[in-house]
Design a protein around this motif. Structure first.
Motif, PDB file in Angstrom:
ATOM      1  N   THR A   1       0.858  -1.172   0.000  1.00  0.00           N
ATOM      2  CA  THR A   1       0.000   0.000   0.000  1.00  0.00           C
ATOM      3  C   THR A   1       0.902   1.231   0.000  1.00  0.00           C
ATOM      4  OG1 THR A   1      -0.114   0.005   2.414  1.00  0.00           O
ATOM      5  CG2 THR A   1      -1.869  -1.162   1.233  1.00  0.00           C
ATOM      6  N   ILE A   2       0.358   2.335  -0.447  1.00  0.00           N
ATOM      7  CA  ILE A   2       1.110   3.586  -0.487  1.00  0.00           C
ATOM      8  C   ILE A   2       0.278   4.678   0.187  1.00  0.00           C
ATOM      9  CG2 ILE A   2       2.408   2.976  -2.567  1.00  0.00           C
ATOM     10  CD1 ILE A   2       0.433   4.704  -4.173  1.00  0.00           C
ATOM     11  N   VAL A   3       0.905   5.818   0.404  1.00  0.00           N
ATOM     12  CA  VAL A   3       0.212   7.007   0.904  1.00  0.00           C
ATOM     13  C   VAL A   3       0.501   8.159  -0.064  1.00  0.00           C
ATOM     14  CG1 VAL A   3       0.158   6.309   3.334  1.00  0.00           C
ATOM     15  CG2 VAL A   3       2.134   7.576   2.455  1.00  0.00           C
ATOM     16  N   LYS A   4      -0.248   9.230   0.071  1.00  0.00           N
ATOM     17  CA  LYS A   4      -0.140  10.362  -0.853  1.00  0.00           C
ATOM     18  C   LYS A   4       1.294  10.859  -1.023  1.00  0.00           C
ATOM     19  CE  LYS A   4      -3.466  13.638  -0.169  1.00  0.00           C
ATOM     20  NZ  LYS A   4      -4.590  14.353   0.470  1.00  0.00           N
ATOM     21  N   SER A   5       2.061  10.870   0.043  1.00  0.00           N
ATOM     22  CA  SER A   5       3.418  11.425  -0.029  1.00  0.00           C
ATOM     23  C   SER A   5       4.351  10.616  -0.930  1.00  0.00           C
ATOM     24  CB  SER A   5       4.020  11.537   1.371  1.00  0.00           C
ATOM     25  OG  SER A   5       4.164  10.258   1.956  1.00  0.00           O
ATOM     26  N   GLN A   6       3.961   9.394  -1.306  1.00  0.00           N
ATOM     27  CA  GLN A   6       4.785   8.578  -2.198  1.00  0.00           C
ATOM     28  C   GLN A   6       4.519   8.874  -3.675  1.00  0.00           C
ATOM     29  OE1 GLN A   6       3.748   4.946   0.347  1.00  0.00           O
ATOM     30  NE2 GLN A   6       5.576   4.310  -0.760  1.00  0.00           N
ATOM     31  N   LEU A   7       3.504   9.640  -3.969  1.00  0.00           N
ATOM     32  CA  LEU A   7       3.151   9.960  -5.351  1.00  0.00           C
ATOM     33  C   LEU A   7       3.940  11.194  -5.797  1.00  0.00           C
ATOM     34  CD1 LEU A   7      -0.651   9.292  -4.947  1.00  0.00           C
ATOM     35  CD2 LEU A   7       0.976   7.870  -6.223  1.00  0.00           C
ATOM     36  N   THR A   8       5.256  11.037  -5.863  1.00  0.00           N
ATOM     37  CA  THR A   8       6.164  12.165  -6.091  1.00  0.00           C
ATOM     38  C   THR A   8       6.596  12.343  -7.543  1.00  0.00           C
ATOM     39  OG1 THR A   8       8.066  10.767  -5.583  1.00  0.00           O
ATOM     40  CG2 THR A   8       7.087  12.025  -3.750  1.00  0.00           C
ATOM     41  N   MET A   9       6.360  11.350  -8.373  1.00  0.00           N
ATOM     42  CA  MET A   9       6.769  11.441  -9.771  1.00  0.00           C
ATOM     43  C   MET A   9       5.647  12.091 -10.581  1.00  0.00           C
ATOM     44  SD  MET A   9       8.260   7.559 -10.189  1.00  0.00           S
ATOM     45  CE  MET A   9       9.201   7.781 -11.702  1.00  0.00           C
ATOM     46  N   ASP A  10       6.032  12.836 -11.623  1.00  0.00           N
ATOM     47  CA  ASP A  10       5.004  13.247 -12.568  1.00  0.00           C
ATOM     48  C   ASP A  10       5.067  12.293 -13.764  1.00  0.00           C
ATOM     49  OD1 ASP A  10       6.999  14.170 -14.366  1.00  0.00           O
ATOM     50  OD2 ASP A  10       6.787  16.231 -13.713  1.00  0.00           O
ATOM     51  N   ARG A  11       4.185  12.459 -14.708  1.00  0.00           N
ATOM     52  CA  ARG A  11       4.120  11.530 -15.853  1.00  0.00           C
ATOM     53  C   ARG A  11       5.420  11.524 -16.647  1.00  0.00           C
ATOM     54  NH1 ARG A  11      -2.034  11.821 -18.172  1.00  0.00           N
ATOM     55  NH2 ARG A  11      -3.048  11.563 -16.154  1.00  0.00           N
ATOM     56  N   LYS A  12       6.045  12.686 -16.795  1.00  0.00           N
ATOM     57  CA  LYS A  12       7.315  12.762 -17.531  1.00  0.00           C
ATOM     58  C   LYS A  12       8.403  11.966 -16.801  1.00  0.00           C
ATOM     59  CE  LYS A  12       6.287  17.153 -19.698  1.00  0.00           C
ATOM     60  NZ  LYS A  12       6.600  18.569 -19.765  1.00  0.00           N
ATOM     61  N   ASP A  13       8.377  11.987 -15.476  1.00  0.00           N
ATOM     62  CA  ASP A  13       9.333  11.189 -14.693  1.00  0.00           C
ATOM     63  C   ASP A  13       9.142   9.702 -14.967  1.00  0.00           C
ATOM     64  OD1 ASP A  13      10.318  13.496 -13.397  1.00  0.00           O
ATOM     65  OD2 ASP A  13       8.891  13.265 -11.729  1.00  0.00           O
ATOM     66  N   VAL A  14       7.894   9.276 -15.057  1.00  0.00           N
ATOM     67  CA  VAL A  14       7.608   7.856 -15.306  1.00  0.00           C
ATOM     68  C   VAL A  14       8.083   7.467 -16.700  1.00  0.00           C
ATOM     69  CG1 VAL A  14       5.815   6.087 -15.482  1.00  0.00           C
ATOM     70  CG2 VAL A  14       5.668   7.830 -13.686  1.00  0.00           C
ATOM     71  N   VAL A  15       7.838   8.321 -17.684  1.00  0.00           N
ATOM     72  CA  VAL A  15       8.324   8.044 -19.046  1.00  0.00           C
ATOM     73  C   VAL A  15       9.845   7.903 -19.024  1.00  0.00           C
ATOM     74  CG1 VAL A  15       8.578   8.985 -21.380  1.00  0.00           C
ATOM     75  CG2 VAL A  15       6.361   9.127 -20.206  1.00  0.00           C
ATOM     76  N   GLN A  16      10.539   8.803 -18.356  1.00  0.00           N
ATOM     77  CA  GLN A  16      12.003   8.727 -18.284  1.00  0.00           C
ATOM     78  C   GLN A  16      12.440   7.460 -17.564  1.00  0.00           C
ATOM     79  OE1 GLN A  16      14.172  10.878 -19.940  1.00  0.00           O
ATOM     80  NE2 GLN A  16      15.459   9.118 -19.488  1.00  0.00           N
ATOM     81  N   TRP A  17      11.726   7.060 -16.517  1.00  0.00           N
ATOM     82  CA  TRP A  17      12.051   5.834 -15.792  1.00  0.00           C
ATOM     83  C   TRP A  17      11.904   4.637 -16.738  1.00  0.00           C
ATOM     84  CZ3 TRP A  17       9.595   1.286 -14.595  1.00  0.00           C
ATOM     85  CH2 TRP A  17      10.214   0.493 -13.624  1.00  0.00           C
ATOM     86  N   LEU A  18      10.840   4.606 -17.528  1.00  0.00           N
ATOM     87  CA  LEU A  18      10.647   3.504 -18.494  1.00  0.00           C
ATOM     88  C   LEU A  18      11.772   3.463 -19.512  1.00  0.00           C
ATOM     89  CD1 LEU A  18       6.790   3.885 -19.034  1.00  0.00           C
ATOM     90  CD2 LEU A  18       7.962   1.970 -17.890  1.00  0.00           C
ATOM     91  N   ILE A  19      12.175   4.614 -20.001  1.00  0.00           N
ATOM     92  CA  ILE A  19      13.291   4.677 -20.951  1.00  0.00           C
ATOM     93  C   ILE A  19      14.566   4.164 -20.297  1.00  0.00           C
ATOM     94  CG2 ILE A  19      14.781   6.255 -22.253  1.00  0.00           C
ATOM     95  CD1 ILE A  19      12.216   8.036 -22.629  1.00  0.00           C
ATOM     96  N   ASN A  20      14.854   4.606 -19.092  1.00  0.00           N
ATOM     97  CA  ASN A  20      16.054   4.160 -18.386  1.00  0.00           C
ATOM     98  C   ASN A  20      16.035   2.655 -18.133  1.00  0.00           C
ATOM     99  OD1 ASN A  20      16.861   6.827 -18.315  1.00  0.00           O
ATOM    100  ND2 ASN A  20      16.310   7.123 -16.164  1.00  0.00           N
ATOM    101  N   GLN A  21      14.890   2.104 -17.848  1.00  0.00           N
ATOM    102  CA  GLN A  21      14.781   0.668 -17.597  1.00  0.00           C
ATOM    103  C   GLN A  21      15.020  -0.170 -18.843  1.00  0.00           C
ATOM    104  OE1 GLN A  21      14.064  -1.139 -14.558  1.00  0.00           O
ATOM    105  NE2 GLN A  21      14.837   0.849 -13.918  1.00  0.00           N
TER     106      GLN A  21
END
Length: 129
Positions: free
Chosen positions: A106-126
């Motif tokens: 489970t997560i809490v609000k404070s863990q939702l720190t990435m924006d969509r562009k961050d997720v795209v960059q994470w996918l590229i890096n992976q």
């Protein structure tokens, strides 16, 4: 017909990937549990289950992404084989990536720190490195 927030979120991420990162929205009704997204680059590939969550009013309220028992079993099985798997959580206020043994936490609000562009960059890096 309007798309669901989860579908819109997933489409955004996949459209923003560069041409050399292959992505596939998986829709196999006879294969329950298979994650909804496959992404592959020249270095690696990954299976991602995309989840959209509503934000509770309280900061400390736990958020449980709606991963089905079949999805959890499939992801755990591939993780135990050494595969690259994750649950990507999107929300109106931010995103997070859950990996490894933490995929079903489970997560809490404070863990939702990435924006969509961050997720795209994470996918590229992976996938590209």
């Amino acid at each position: 017909m309007s798309s669901s927030p989860e579908s819109t979120f997933t489409q955004y991420l996949l459209r923003k990937l560069p041409d050399d990162v292959y992505s596939l929205k998986v829709m196999i009704p006879t294969s329950s549990g298979v994650p909804d997204t496959y992404i592959s680059g020249y270095r690696s590939d990954l299976w991602a289950e995309m989840k959209w969550v509503k934000i509770p009013k309280r900061d400390t309220t736990e958020i449980t992404p709606d991963v089905s028992a079949l999805q959890e079993r499939w992801l755990k099985g591939r993780y135990n084989e050494g595969r690259n798997v994750c649950v990507i959580v999107g929300s109106p206020i931010g995103c997070c990536v859950l990996q490894d043994k933490h995929m079903f936490n489970t997560i809490v609000k404070s863990q939702l720190t990435m924006d969509r562009k961050d997720v795209v960059q994470w996918l590229i890096n992976q996938t590209r490195g």
